[in-house]
Design an enzyme around this catalytic site. Structure first.
Site, PDB file in Angstrom:
ATOM      1  N   HIS A 118       9.206  -0.182  -6.169  1.00  0.00           N
ATOM      2  CA  HIS A 118       8.566   0.171  -4.898  1.00  0.00           C
ATOM      3  C   HIS A 118       7.785  -1.035  -4.409  1.00  0.00           C
ATOM      4  O   HIS A 118       7.184  -1.757  -5.210  1.00  0.00           O
ATOM      5  CB  HIS A 118       7.615   1.354  -5.113  1.00  0.00           C
ATOM      6  CG  HIS A 118       6.570   1.494  -4.053  1.00  0.00           C
ATOM      7  ND1 HIS A 118       5.248   1.125  -4.257  1.00  0.00           N
ATOM      8  CD2 HIS A 118       6.646   1.939  -2.772  1.00  0.00           C
ATOM      9  CE1 HIS A 118       4.565   1.360  -3.147  1.00  0.00           C
ATOM     10  NE2 HIS A 118       5.383   1.849  -2.243  1.00  0.00           N
ATOM     11  N   ARG A 138       1.478  -4.076   4.658  1.00  0.00           N
ATOM     12  CA  ARG A 138       1.062  -3.416   5.891  1.00  0.00           C
ATOM     13  C   ARG A 138      -0.123  -4.140   6.538  1.00  0.00           C
ATOM     14  O   ARG A 138      -0.873  -4.867   5.871  1.00  0.00           O
ATOM     15  CB  ARG A 138       0.701  -1.958   5.610  1.00  0.00           C
ATOM     16  CG  ARG A 138      -0.355  -1.783   4.545  1.00  0.00           C
ATOM     17  CD  ARG A 138      -0.501  -0.330   4.108  1.00  0.00           C
ATOM     18  NE  ARG A 138      -1.533  -0.200   3.075  1.00  0.00           N
ATOM     19  CZ  ARG A 138      -1.303  -0.348   1.772  1.00  0.00           C
ATOM     20  NH1 ARG A 138      -0.080  -0.617   1.337  1.00  0.00           N
ATOM     21  NH2 ARG A 138      -2.283  -0.227   0.891  1.00  0.00           N
TER      22      ARG A 138
END
Length: 299
Positions: free
Chosen positions: A106, A110
């Site tokens: 994963h 951001r």
């Protein structure tokens, strides 16, 4: 330098393209793109590769949402954001391989900025990457963490230990009293010393993910496995689902604020199983996993 949201967006779009190309090159299959719009402002590109040669499912999502005001759930924790317009953008991905000897991975990077006239913008970066093996290989864990450490070094000797610790603490299933995997890096609220420095670090993390992951995939993808290993993989994927739906802040925030459900739940494994009171055989490779994923210094 003043925060440049456009520059960040261009990097994120390019990062999504690059990661999809790299994963496709390993797998042989192509991603299918689903572009979407958000009624309240913004949209994104969700890309999914399914039933490939190596990956059972890989999802790489770009989103860029904006609005005139933050949801109440966000301003309750950060009152300084009240009355500001906002932009939030990022790339998030999860890869679920066919072969149980290849770990699930994963990654996420951001950027968030909230502005109002006459005031300094409030902004920060966040992200990281983490690895969830089903069968532990020490050389893979060392490579993963060495890559993470090396990309952090130009930004300070304390960066890797700090963000590794944060990752270990974040990807932890309290109700199971166990780690989700062997961790990696996790950072949030990064806005010092300045925009350029923070943006450079976020870029290093985004680019470093495939450097950390793909050599492990290449090393393990052709290993022979049978029904026992596959069943254990599906059982352990249950932990992934439990973490995402019970503990993950990003998943919960997205679902509670009217995010795009299909994209938010793209991280879910396509097949998973639970078994009541499962106990692996003593001395088996399956039993060894619980010790392997305990927090330790890999490098």
């Amino acid at each position: 330098m003043k925060p440049d949201a456009h520059q960040v967006k261009q990097f994120l779009l390019n990062l999504q393209d690059t990661i999809c190309q790299q994963l496709s090159a390993v797998d042989g299959a192509e991603f299918v793109e689903d572009s979407w719009q958000r009624e309240a402002g913004g949209g994104g590109r969700s890309r999914v590769l399914r039933n490939g040669g190596v990956f059972e499912q890989a999802g790489v999502n770009f989103s860029h949402v904006h609005g005139e005001a933050m949801p109440a759930s966000a301003t309750a924790h950060r009152p300084e954001l009240a009355g500001r317009s906002f932009e939030a953008m990022g790339v998030s991905l999860v890869v679920h391989p066919h072969n149980p000897y290849v770990p699930t991975s994963h990654a996420n990077v951001r950027f968030f900025i909230a502005e109002k006239p006459g005031a300094e913008p409030v902004w920060w970066f966040g992200g990281g990457f983490d690895l969830t093996p089903f069968y532990g290989f020490e050389e893979d864990a060392i490579h993963w963490h060495r890559t993470a450490r090396d990309l952090c070094l130009p930004f300070g000797e304390d960066v890797y230990p700090r963000y590794k610790k944060w990752c270990d603490e974040y990807f932890y299933l309290k109700h199971r009293n166990e780690q989700r995997g062997i961790g990696g890096l996790f950072f949030d609220d990064l806005n010092t010393p300045d925009f350029d420095h923070c943006f450079a670090f976020m870029q290093a993390v985004g680019k470093g993910y495939t450097d950390a992951y793909l050599p492990i995939v290449e090393r393990r993808k052709a290993m022979a496995y049978g029904e026992r290993e596959r069943n254990f993989q599906l059982y352990r994927r249950g932990r992934y689902v439990e973490f995402n739906l019970v503990w993950d802040r990003g998943t919960l925030f997205g679902l509670q604020t009217g995010g795009r459900t299909e994209s938010i739940l793209m991280s879910m494994p396509p097949l998973v199983r639970w078994e009541y009171d499962y106990q692996p055989k003593d001395g088996s490779p399956e039993a060894a996993l619980s010790e392997f994923i305990k927090v330790r210094d890999w490098v």
